[in-house]
Design a protein around this motif. Sequence first.
Motif, PDB file in Angstrom:
ATOM      1  N   VAL A 272       0.790  -1.223   0.000  1.00  0.00           N
ATOM      2  CA  VAL A 272       0.000   0.000   0.000  1.00  0.00           C
ATOM      3  C   VAL A 272       0.827   1.281   0.000  1.00  0.00           C
ATOM      4  N   CYS A 273       2.147   1.192   0.201  1.00  0.00           N
ATOM      5  CA  CYS A 273       2.918   2.432   0.326  1.00  0.00           C
ATOM      6  C   CYS A 273       3.789   2.753  -0.877  1.00  0.00           C
ATOM      7  N   GLY A 274       4.237   1.756  -1.629  1.00  0.00           N
ATOM      8  CA  GLY A 274       5.049   1.995  -2.814  1.00  0.00           C
ATOM      9  C   GLY A 274       6.524   2.195  -2.566  1.00  0.00           C
ATOM     10  N   THR A 275       6.995   2.024  -1.329  1.00  0.00           N
ATOM     11  CA  THR A 275       8.403   2.267  -1.028  1.00  0.00           C
ATOM     12  C   THR A 275       9.323   1.357  -1.834  1.00  0.00           C
ATOM     13  N   CYS A 276       8.942   0.113  -2.019  1.00  0.00           N
ATOM     14  CA  CYS A 276       9.816  -0.848  -2.701  1.00  0.00           C
ATOM     15  C   CYS A 276       9.598  -0.888  -4.209  1.00  0.00           C
ATOM     16  N   GLU A 277       8.828   0.024  -4.756  1.00  0.00           N
ATOM     17  CA  GLU A 277       8.530   0.044  -6.189  1.00  0.00           C
ATOM     18  C   GLU A 277       9.806   0.050  -7.035  1.00  0.00           C
ATOM     19  N   CYS A 278       9.806  -0.735  -8.091  1.00  0.00           N
ATOM     20  CA  CYS A 278      10.964  -0.781  -8.977  1.00  0.00           C
ATOM     21  C   CYS A 278      10.510  -0.908 -10.425  1.00  0.00           C
ATOM     22  N   ALA A 279      11.453  -0.674 -11.341  1.00  0.00           N
ATOM     23  CA  ALA A 279      11.142  -0.724 -12.767  1.00  0.00           C
ATOM     24  C   ALA A 279      11.142  -2.155 -13.273  1.00  0.00           C
ATOM     25  N   MET A 280      10.183  -2.462 -14.127  1.00  0.00           N
ATOM     26  CA  MET A 280      10.043  -3.787 -14.719  1.00  0.00           C
ATOM     27  C   MET A 280      10.356  -3.688 -16.207  1.00  0.00           C
ATOM     28  N   LEU A 281      11.244  -4.563 -16.691  1.00  0.00           N
ATOM     29  CA  LEU A 281      11.681  -4.515 -18.082  1.00  0.00           C
ATOM     30  C   LEU A 281      10.938  -5.513 -18.970  1.00  0.00           C
ATOM     31  N   ALA A 282      10.596  -6.666 -18.428  1.00  0.00           N
ATOM     32  CA  ALA A 282       9.908  -7.690 -19.226  1.00  0.00           C
ATOM     33  C   ALA A 282       9.328  -8.746 -18.296  1.00  0.00           C
ATOM     34  N   GLY A 283       8.361  -9.510 -18.825  1.00  0.00           N
ATOM     35  CA  GLY A 283       7.785 -10.597 -18.047  1.00  0.00           C
ATOM     36  C   GLY A 283       6.285 -10.473 -17.871  1.00  0.00           C
ATOM     37  N   GLN A 284       5.717 -11.433 -17.136  1.00  0.00           N
ATOM     38  CA  GLN A 284       4.283 -11.471 -16.875  1.00  0.00           C
ATOM     39  C   GLN A 284       4.049 -11.344 -15.368  1.00  0.00           C
ATOM     40  N   PRO A 285       3.901 -10.123 -14.872  1.00  0.00           N
ATOM     41  CA  PRO A 285       3.710  -9.937 -13.436  1.00  0.00           C
ATOM     42  C   PRO A 285       2.306 -10.311 -12.996  1.00  0.00           C
ATOM     43  N   ILE A 286       2.169 -10.639 -11.717  1.00  0.00           N
ATOM     44  CA  ILE A 286       0.872 -10.815 -11.065  1.00  0.00           C
ATOM     45  C   ILE A 286       0.791  -9.706 -10.025  1.00  0.00           C
ATOM     46  N   HIS A 287       0.176  -8.602 -10.396  1.00  0.00           N
ATOM     47  CA  HIS A 287       0.152  -7.433  -9.523  1.00  0.00           C
ATOM     48  C   HIS A 287      -0.833  -7.642  -8.376  1.00  0.00           C
ATOM     49  N   ARG A 288      -0.361  -7.418  -7.149  1.00  0.00           N
ATOM     50  CA  ARG A 288      -1.211  -7.577  -5.974  1.00  0.00           C
ATOM     51  C   ARG A 288      -1.123  -6.373  -5.043  1.00  0.00           C
ATOM     52  N   ASP A 289      -0.701  -5.248  -5.585  1.00  0.00           N
ATOM     53  CA  ASP A 289      -0.560  -4.043  -4.779  1.00  0.00           C
ATOM     54  C   ASP A 289      -1.794  -3.163  -4.911  1.00  0.00           C
ATOM     55  N   ALA A 290      -1.844  -2.136  -4.065  1.00  0.00           N
ATOM     56  CA  ALA A 290      -2.921  -1.146  -4.117  1.00  0.00           C
ATOM     57  C   ALA A 290      -2.359   0.229  -4.441  1.00  0.00           C
ATOM     58  N   VAL A 291      -1.226   0.269  -5.158  1.00  0.00           N
ATOM     59  CA  VAL A 291      -0.525   1.523  -5.412  1.00  0.00           C
ATOM     60  C   VAL A 291      -0.493   1.874  -6.891  1.00  0.00           C
ATOM     61  N   LEU A 292      -0.081   0.945  -7.727  1.00  0.00           N
ATOM     62  CA  LEU A 292       0.191   1.254  -9.128  1.00  0.00           C
ATOM     63  C   LEU A 292      -1.091   1.475  -9.927  1.00  0.00           C
ATOM     64  N   SER A 293      -1.041   2.466 -10.814  1.00  0.00           N
ATOM     65  CA  SER A 293      -2.137   2.691 -11.747  1.00  0.00           C
ATOM     66  C   SER A 293      -2.096   1.628 -12.839  1.00  0.00           C
ATOM     67  N   LYS A 294      -3.160   1.559 -13.624  1.00  0.00           N
ATOM     68  CA  LYS A 294      -3.199   0.591 -14.720  1.00  0.00           C
ATOM     69  C   LYS A 294      -2.055   0.835 -15.688  1.00  0.00           C
ATOM     70  N   GLU A 295      -1.771   2.089 -15.962  1.00  0.00           N
ATOM     71  CA  GLU A 295      -0.679   2.426 -16.871  1.00  0.00           C
ATOM     72  C   GLU A 295       0.666   2.003 -16.291  1.00  0.00           C
ATOM     73  N   ALA A 296       0.879   2.292 -14.994  1.00  0.00           N
ATOM     74  CA  ALA A 296       2.155   1.973 -14.364  1.00  0.00           C
ATOM     75  C   ALA A 296       2.393   0.471 -14.286  1.00  0.00           C
ATOM     76  N   ARG A 297       1.337  -0.313 -14.269  1.00  0.00           N
ATOM     77  CA  ARG A 297       1.499  -1.764 -14.152  1.00  0.00           C
ATOM     78  C   ARG A 297       2.149  -2.386 -15.380  1.00  0.00           C
ATOM     79  N   GLY A 298       2.279  -1.611 -16.445  1.00  0.00           N
ATOM     80  CA  GLY A 298       2.965  -2.120 -17.617  1.00  0.00           C
ATOM     81  C   GLY A 298       4.474  -2.053 -17.508  1.00  0.00           C
ATOM     82  N   HIS A 299       4.975  -1.277 -16.521  1.00  0.00           N
ATOM     83  CA  HIS A 299       6.438  -1.120 -16.440  1.00  0.00           C
ATOM     84  C   HIS A 299       6.962  -0.960 -15.013  1.00  0.00           C
ATOM     85  N   ARG A 300       6.091  -1.107 -14.014  1.00  0.00           N
ATOM     86  CA  ARG A 300       6.529  -0.996 -12.622  1.00  0.00           C
ATOM     87  C   ARG A 300       6.086  -2.241 -11.854  1.00  0.00           C
TER      88      ARG A 300
END
Length: 316
Positions: A272-300
Amino acid sequence: MASPRIIMKLTVTAARKEPGDVLVIDLKHPRKPVLPAFEAGSHVDVHLPEGKVRQYSLCGDPTELGRYTIAVKRENDGRGGSAWIHETIAVGSTLPVSAPRNHFALKPGEGPTLLLAGGIGITPILAMARALARQAKPFELHYFTRGRALTPLLEVIEDDLPGGNVRIHFDDEPQTRQNIAALLANRSDDAQTYYCGPPGFMAVVGRAAQHWPEGTVHFETFQPPEFDGAPPEPFVIELAEGRVVEVSAETTALAALRAAGVPLMASCENGVCGTCECAMLAGQPIHRDAVLSKEARGHRFIPCVSRATGVLKLDL
């Protein structure tokens, strides 16, 4: 690679109890008259004893750069941070506080803004209302609480905000109640809505706003989202230099990265806080956070709670 964030040792210059078991705290720098600037919706990390870190929204006026104001609700069933603050903090105390960060910023635009707050969720919403009022932009603030005697920051709201823009709804005063679904039923052109509050309130607003266009509804939550309970699967993280880190089904990506020597900062460790947020270069993530926007989920990526399928390449 994650970089250390600025931590300031700020002095408590005022601490007052508010209804609803809330402590409002003003913080100033002991030597510098100006603190790092913040935008409405920002929060700070407050560093507590035993390595505990808690996030609190800044509810003051973003144009007042000499102080930060936070409001801490005592949660008797929480993890102990709010209780420590209520029992320990007084005028003259020192609190280590991070520079502000913002995952809940107001979007630029001239259309009307609908602000919805439930209980202590008023803290980021109040800063937004102050900013919009100062900019003379159209907005409505709807504040939902259990009762007048339990409503924190009520006097501040009534004193600092234009009365015509504010509606306060008390559960124990039928004449003030407002149906949230009806409130969100019709959207004005270019309108945006922002909401924050306890889980039940968040669920009601989320359902009521489902018909609003994508990108017009924004929220901040204090609780991690719920999942279907499917067991986690192992996956692999590839670092930018090519090194591979295996993440077992029993551990988090954050824990695996730290064990591999990656000095990644973290705070809430529940997404919920985003402190550990990092950049994602490739792959198929399973997002389970309450921080990233839909747009950000493509690269964070938020490694404290999120996972992946197969190989996930991170810019670390």
